[in-house]
Design an enzyme around this catalytic site. Structure first.
Site, PDB file in Angstrom:
ATOM      1  N   LYS A 276      38.201 -11.997 -13.539  1.00 17.55           N
ATOM      2  CA  LYS A 276      39.387 -11.240 -13.140  1.00 17.55           C
ATOM      3  C   LYS A 276      40.611 -11.780 -13.872  1.00 17.55           C
ATOM      4  O   LYS A 276      40.643 -12.957 -14.235  1.00 17.55           O
ATOM      5  CB  LYS A 276      39.624 -11.406 -11.633  1.00 17.55           C
ATOM      6  CG  LYS A 276      38.665 -10.638 -10.745  1.00 17.55           C
ATOM      7  CD  LYS A 276      39.043 -10.837  -9.280  1.00 17.55           C
ATOM      8  CE  LYS A 276      38.095 -10.112  -8.353  1.00 17.55           C
ATOM      9  NZ  LYS A 276      38.083  -8.652  -8.501  1.00 17.55           N
ATOM     10  N   ARG A 350      28.428  -5.978  -3.393  1.00 18.29           N
ATOM     11  CA  ARG A 350      27.275  -5.110  -3.102  1.00 18.29           C
ATOM     12  C   ARG A 350      25.962  -5.849  -3.331  1.00 18.29           C
ATOM     13  O   ARG A 350      24.968  -5.547  -2.669  1.00 18.29           O
ATOM     14  CB  ARG A 350      27.379  -3.817  -3.937  1.00 18.29           C
ATOM     15  CG  ARG A 350      27.342  -4.033  -5.423  1.00 18.29           C
ATOM     16  CD  ARG A 350      27.883  -2.838  -6.217  1.00 18.29           C
ATOM     17  NE  ARG A 350      29.352  -2.785  -6.176  1.00 18.29           N
ATOM     18  CZ  ARG A 350      30.088  -1.852  -6.771  1.00 18.29           C
ATOM     19  NH1 ARG A 350      29.499  -0.859  -7.438  1.00 18.29           N
ATOM     20  NH2 ARG A 350      31.405  -1.876  -6.692  1.00 18.29           N
TER      21      ARG A 350
HETATM   22  N1  BES Z   1      36.537  -8.275  -4.036  1.00 19.18           N
HETATM   23  C1  BES Z   1      36.715  -7.237  -4.981  1.00 19.18           C
HETATM   24  C2  BES Z   1      37.431  -6.021  -4.405  1.00 19.18           C
HETATM   25  C3  BES Z   1      38.855  -6.246  -3.972  1.00 19.18           C
HETATM   26  C4  BES Z   1      39.897  -5.966  -4.834  1.00 19.18           C
HETATM   27  C5  BES Z   1      39.142  -6.673  -2.703  1.00 19.18           C
HETATM   28  C6  BES Z   1      41.205  -6.140  -4.418  1.00 19.18           C
HETATM   29  C7  BES Z   1      40.450  -6.857  -2.290  1.00 19.18           C
HETATM   30  C8  BES Z   1      41.478  -6.583  -3.148  1.00 19.18           C
HETATM   31  C9  BES Z   1      35.351  -6.772  -5.507  1.00 19.18           C
HETATM   32  O1  BES Z   1      34.384  -7.750  -5.576  1.00 19.18           O
HETATM   33  C10 BES Z   1      35.566  -6.284  -6.888  1.00 19.18           C
HETATM   34  O2  BES Z   1      35.910  -7.069  -7.722  1.00 19.18           O
HETATM   35  N2  BES Z   1      35.363  -4.992  -7.112  1.00 19.18           N
HETATM   36  C11 BES Z   1      35.533  -4.399  -8.383  1.00 19.18           C
HETATM   37  C12 BES Z   1      34.377  -3.476  -8.627  1.00 19.18           C
HETATM   38  C13 BES Z   1      34.282  -2.978 -10.036  1.00 19.18           C
HETATM   39  C14 BES Z   1      33.950  -4.102 -10.963  1.00 19.18           C
HETATM   40  C15 BES Z   1      33.229  -1.898 -10.087  1.00 19.18           C
HETATM   41  C16 BES Z   1      36.858  -3.667  -8.380  1.00 19.18           C
HETATM   42  O3  BES Z   1      37.225  -3.113  -7.342  1.00 19.18           O
HETATM   43  O4  BES Z   1      37.532  -3.695  -9.385  1.00 19.18           O
HETATM   44 MN    MN Z   2      34.454  -8.845  -7.389  1.00 18.43          MN
END
Ligand code: BES
Ligand code: MN
Ligand code: ZN
Length: 500
Positions: A276, A350
């Site tokens: 990230k 997931r």
């Molecule tokens: N934990 C994150 C989602 C999230 C984002 C929670 C902001 C709280 C605040 C999750 O694991 C994630 O990174 N999701 C990705 C999925 C994508 C790679 C398909 C996302 O939402 O960008």
């Molecule tokens: Mn994630």
């Protein structure tokens, strides 16, 4: 803050609270004080903008001829609309105003509101509940809090013409609140303090309430074939755990199949090798809020001795990049036997839930299975910080969750699922991949992925990414970890699954 209930009296020390409805209409005790102070409240209303709107506050300092140091008038809005949630909001608003005001004692006169649907005892209990939820603080890491910022309030006396009834109505609320507090603590703690092993330690504390707590370690999970969950933790130095909690509150003779809650517990989500961006990454300490809510909900149902069988299962892992971390393109095998191509290591929630869900349905044969997860950023784009996303293939369960959320002020909004979304996660080389096609319908394709591991058990998924944390204080929800989900899950059990 100590909370107690008493009969209504206007000769109290400290701050004295009374209520008003729209148009600045004072309730009974308010009118009495107004009369005995020569109309000081009505004069204050006439000279300002107080109109009795929900949560609005008017303060009259050192009213003459009274023992109290100030009178606070709190608005409830239209009398016919006054509900339990209105009373909570009023309690929270008053606490917000007074908690560090220097006052140490607070007494609130909660008169019955004519033409509202809520009775005297319940309105007093819900005021107390709102006040207690609003008084939550997470400041044990502050070693230098200014004296004038420290909470000064020590006691709240909620006064009602049915004090005994109010006390009785408050008892279960206090227990549910203990679950909300626990979740808020878990979610607000940083990832160097709360990780799988230390969260498990906290959960073990629930055994005092009669919850059976078990833990599966890495070896055991490996034996069971949980390759999806374990792949996520592969880059971490910390040990993963699957936490299993059982509350058997239904009478034996009912032979009730349990309701299962399943939580995403990513104690820190760096994204892994699909790293990230650094801005805002600190938020990912609360990527275990689904697990936090499940633990808090188990505490709530056990503490109030719910007459239902409930299990809570949490997948606790840390998503780190390192030489041992899983790579984009890796294929993992889940406990279900289905294989997953990991296109993006940041779509890890997931993967954790895939094995947690499969394990839960297989072991417990639940009558319903509800997972909670901070699963997608996309749900924040869709619903903001107002509703959690609800996904389900079962209309009855979806309705029950919507109703529970509405009743508790934790609203959810249902989004569609279906075959046309499901095909987006088909992989060219494995049974599925862990992301959809591009960014389209990101929260839905995530839900489709989970559905493949629910094995046709009545299932619902709550994406709480927009609700687990709050940057803005609300009357009953201070900034930080909100505890979202605890009240909703507890209400779901109370209204749908308890054996009479
Ligand atoms: N934990 C994150 C989602 C999230 C984002 C929670 C902001 C709280 C605040 C999750 O694991 C994630 O990174 N999701 C990705 C999925 C994508 C790679 C398909 C996302 O939402 O960008
Ligand atoms: Mn994630
Ligand atoms: Zn995550």
């Amino acid at each position: 803050m100590r909370i107690s209930f008493a009969n209504i009296s206007t000769s109290r020390r400290g701050a004295l609270v009374v209520c008003a409805t729209s148009g600045g209409e004072l309730t009974r005790t308010g009118s009495a004080i107004d009369k005995s102070t020569g109309g000081s409240i009505q004069r204050a209303i006439a000279s300002g903008r107080f109109s009795g709107k929900k949560g609005q506050i008017l303060e009259i300092l050192s009213p003459s001829g009274m023992k109290c140091s100030r009178v606070i008038v709190v608005g409830l809005g239209k009398p016919a609309d006054v509900s339990g949630l209105t009373m909570e909001l009023a309690g929270g608003a008053v606490i917000g105003r007074l908690i560090s005001s220097g006052e140490s004692e607070l007494a609130a006169a909660i008169d019955p509101i004519k033409s509202s649907k809520i009775g005297a005892a319940d309105s007093a209990a819900r005021f107390a509940y709102g006040a207690y939820l609003g008084s939550y603080r997470f400041d044990h890491y502050r070693t230098k809090l200014d004296e004038d910022k420290k909470p000064s309030l020590k006691s709240l006396t909620v006064m009602s013409r049915d004090a005994a009834g109010a006390k009785k109505a408050y008892a279960p609320l206090d227990r549910i609140a203990s679950g909300v507090y626990m979740t808020r603590d878990l979610v607000s703690e940083p990832a160097n303090v709360k990780y799988a092993a230390t969260i498990v330690d906290d959960a073990r504390g629930l055994s005092k309430l009669g919850v059976k707590v078990e833990v599966l370690n890495e070896r055991r999970m490996r034996q069971m074939g949980m390759g999806a969950l374990l792949g996520v933790n592969q880059g971490s130095e910390r040990a993963p755990y699957l936490l299993v909690m059982q509350w058997n509150g239904a009478p034996q003779r009912a032979k009730q199949r349990p309701v299962a809650f399943v939580g995403k517990g990513v104690t820190f989500d760096t994204g892994g090798i699909s790293l990230k961006p650094s801005g805002g990454m600190e938020d990912m300490k609360w990527d275990m809020a689904g697990a936090g809510a499940v633990i808090g909900a188990m505490r709530a149902v056990a503490a109030r001795k719910a007459r239902a069988n409930v299990v809570g299962v949490c997948g606790l892992v840390e998503n780190m990049p390192s030489g041992t971390a899983q790579r984009p393109g890796d294929v993992v095998k889940s406990m279900s036997g289905q294989t997953i191509e990991v296109i993006n290591t940041d779509a890890e929630g997931r993967l954790v839930l895939a094995d947690a869900l499969w394990y839960t349905q297989k072991r417990f044969k639940p009558q319903a299975m509800i997972d909670l997860a901070t699963l997608t950023g996309a749900i924040i784009v869709s619903l903001g910080h107002v509703h959690a996303g609800l996904f389900s293939d079962n209309d009855e369960l979806a309705e029950a969750l919507s109703a529970a959320g509405k009743a508790e002020g934790e609203p959810v909004w249902r989004l569609p699922i279906g075959d046309q979304y499901d095909k987006d996660i088909n992989s060219d080389i494995a049974d599925m991949k862990n992301v959809g096609a591009g960014r389209a319908a990101g929260s839905i394709t995530a839900a489709q992925f989970l559905k493949r591991f629910a094995n046709n058990v009545p299932w619902a998924h709550l994406d709480i990414a927009g609700m687990a944390w709050s940057n803005k204080a609300r009357p009953t929800v201070p900034k930080g970890g909100t505890g979202f989900g605890v009240r909703l899950l507890d209400r779901l059990i109370a209204d749908n699954y308890e054996v009479k």
